[in-house]
Design a protein around this motif. Structure first.
Motif, PDB file in Angstrom:
ATOM      1  N   TYR A  37       0.867  -1.172   0.000  1.00 53.89           N
ATOM      2  CA  TYR A  37       0.000   0.000   0.000  1.00 53.89           C
ATOM      3  C   TYR A  37       0.905   1.224   0.000  1.00 53.89           C
ATOM      4  O   TYR A  37       2.038   1.168   0.447  1.00 53.89           O
ATOM      5  CB  TYR A  37      -0.895   0.012   1.236  1.00 53.89           C
ATOM      6  CG  TYR A  37      -1.948  -1.063   1.234  1.00 53.89           C
ATOM      7  CD1 TYR A  37      -1.624  -2.394   1.475  1.00 53.89           C
ATOM      8  CD2 TYR A  37      -3.288  -0.761   0.965  1.00 53.89           C
ATOM      9  CE1 TYR A  37      -2.572  -3.381   1.456  1.00 53.89           C
ATOM     10  CE2 TYR A  37      -4.260  -1.754   0.949  1.00 53.89           C
ATOM     11  CZ  TYR A  37      -3.889  -3.060   1.199  1.00 53.89           C
ATOM     12  OH  TYR A  37      -4.842  -4.045   1.169  1.00 53.89           O
ATOM     13  N   LEU A  38       0.390   2.333  -0.496  1.00 57.66           N
ATOM     14  CA  LEU A  38       1.145   3.567  -0.450  1.00 57.66           C
ATOM     15  C   LEU A  38       0.349   4.633   0.286  1.00 57.66           C
ATOM     16  O   LEU A  38      -0.887   4.629   0.281  1.00 57.66           O
ATOM     17  CB  LEU A  38       1.528   4.040  -1.856  1.00 57.66           C
ATOM     18  CG  LEU A  38       0.437   4.455  -2.836  1.00 57.66           C
ATOM     19  CD1 LEU A  38       0.042   5.924  -2.644  1.00 57.66           C
ATOM     20  CD2 LEU A  38       0.905   4.233  -4.260  1.00 57.66           C
ATOM     21  N   GLU A  88       4.032  11.211  -9.164  1.00 52.76           N
ATOM     22  CA  GLU A  88       2.851  10.902  -8.352  1.00 52.76           C
ATOM     23  C   GLU A  88       2.947   9.547  -7.647  1.00 52.76           C
ATOM     24  O   GLU A  88       2.087   9.211  -6.840  1.00 52.76           O
ATOM     25  CB  GLU A  88       1.573  10.955  -9.202  1.00 52.76           C
ATOM     26  CG  GLU A  88       1.626  10.138 -10.480  1.00 52.76           C
ATOM     27  CD  GLU A  88       1.995  10.985 -11.685  1.00 52.76           C
ATOM     28  OE1 GLU A  88       2.911  11.843 -11.559  1.00 52.76           O
ATOM     29  OE2 GLU A  88       1.385  10.782 -12.749  1.00 52.76           O
ATOM     30  N   ASP A  89       3.986   8.763  -7.951  1.00 47.79           N
ATOM     31  CA  ASP A  89       4.209   7.508  -7.227  1.00 47.79           C
ATOM     32  C   ASP A  89       4.908   7.743  -5.899  1.00 47.79           C
ATOM     33  O   ASP A  89       4.991   6.822  -5.078  1.00 47.79           O
ATOM     34  CB  ASP A  89       5.063   6.547  -8.060  1.00 47.79           C
ATOM     35  CG  ASP A  89       4.392   6.091  -9.333  1.00 47.79           C
ATOM     36  OD1 ASP A  89       5.089   5.967 -10.360  1.00 47.79           O
ATOM     37  OD2 ASP A  89       3.163   5.854  -9.302  1.00 47.79           O
ATOM     38  N   ALA A  90       5.413   8.944  -5.695  1.00 48.36           N
ATOM     39  CA  ALA A  90       6.148   9.234  -4.462  1.00 48.36           C
ATOM     40  C   ALA A  90       5.230   9.090  -3.260  1.00 48.36           C
ATOM     41  O   ALA A  90       4.124   9.651  -3.228  1.00 48.36           O
ATOM     42  CB  ALA A  90       6.722  10.646  -4.521  1.00 48.36           C
ATOM     43  N   ALA A  91       5.695   8.320  -2.287  1.00 48.21           N
ATOM     44  CA  ALA A  91       4.888   8.041  -1.096  1.00 48.21           C
ATOM     45  C   ALA A  91       5.707   7.156  -0.161  1.00 48.21           C
ATOM     46  O   ALA A  91       6.793   6.688  -0.522  1.00 48.21           O
ATOM     47  CB  ALA A  91       3.598   7.329  -1.478  1.00 48.21           C
ATOM     48  N   VAL A 117       9.606   6.312  -0.788  1.00 44.03           N
ATOM     49  CA  VAL A 117       9.977   6.415  -2.197  1.00 44.03           C
ATOM     50  C   VAL A 117       9.794   7.858  -2.640  1.00 44.03           C
ATOM     51  O   VAL A 117       8.698   8.415  -2.503  1.00 44.03           O
ATOM     52  CB  VAL A 117       9.122   5.478  -3.071  1.00 44.03           C
ATOM     53  CG1 VAL A 117       9.388   5.736  -4.554  1.00 44.03           C
ATOM     54  CG2 VAL A 117       9.403   4.028  -2.722  1.00 44.03           C
ATOM     55  N   THR A 118      10.852   8.449  -3.138  1.00 42.61           N
ATOM     56  CA  THR A 118      10.810   9.822  -3.635  1.00 42.61           C
ATOM     57  C   THR A 118      11.150   9.808  -5.115  1.00 42.61           C
ATOM     58  O   THR A 118      12.148   9.200  -5.522  1.00 42.61           O
ATOM     59  CB  THR A 118      11.816  10.707  -2.876  1.00 42.61           C
ATOM     60  OG1 THR A 118      11.548  10.620  -1.476  1.00 42.61           O
ATOM     61  CG2 THR A 118      11.699  12.156  -3.316  1.00 42.61           C
ATOM     62  N   VAL A 119      10.334  10.475  -5.912  1.00 43.30           N
ATOM     63  CA  VAL A 119      10.541  10.512  -7.353  1.00 43.30           C
ATOM     64  C   VAL A 119      10.702  11.965  -7.774  1.00 43.30           C
ATOM     65  O   VAL A 119       9.786  12.777  -7.596  1.00 43.30           O
ATOM     66  CB  VAL A 119       9.367   9.871  -8.105  1.00 43.30           C
ATOM     67  CG1 VAL A 119       9.648   9.849  -9.612  1.00 43.30           C
ATOM     68  CG2 VAL A 119       9.100   8.460  -7.592  1.00 43.30           C
TER      69      VAL A 119
END
Length: 121
Positions: A37-38, A88-91, A117-119
């Protein structure tokens, strides 16, 4: 006591890849489903995907075709291969599993502490 420990988070450029790992440890009799989960700042926790006992996978629409779950049943470990990452995947990504501790007749839901996770764009 059973627990989940995540690893593999970090900083990656947009379009890059990361592989997250989630290892279950403790006196475990069996594991049912495992999943990721994020939780992004200001938003609710969202499903990324799950893997059932038989290996059946389920993915959230935003990650289909980019993220891949795999499970090592011998090592009680779940992996999340993330490709083509977007800002937007950063979480913070959390591992979840339904496990039956050794000596118990009941399954319990266990969460890991998360991996960030940082993008960058």
């Amino acid at each position: 006591q059973v627990q989940l420990v995540e690893s593999g988070g970090g900083l990656v450029q947009a379009g890059g890849s990361l592989r997250l790992s989630c290892a279950a440890s403790g006196r475990i009799a069996s594991i049912n489903s495992m999943g990721w989960y994020l939780h992004a700042p200001g938003k609710q926790r969202e499903l990324v995907g799950t893997v059932g006992v038989g290996g059946r996978t389920n993915y959230a629409d935003p990650v289909k075709g980019r993220f891949t779950l795999s499970r090592d049943y011998a090592k009680n470990t779940l992996y999340l291969q993330m490709n083509s990452l977007k800002p937007e995947d950063a979480a913070t990504y959390y591992c979840n599993a339904t496990m039956r501790p050794d000596g118990s007749n009941y399954y319990v839901e266990v969460w890991g502490r998360g991996t960030l996770v940082t993008v960058s764009s």
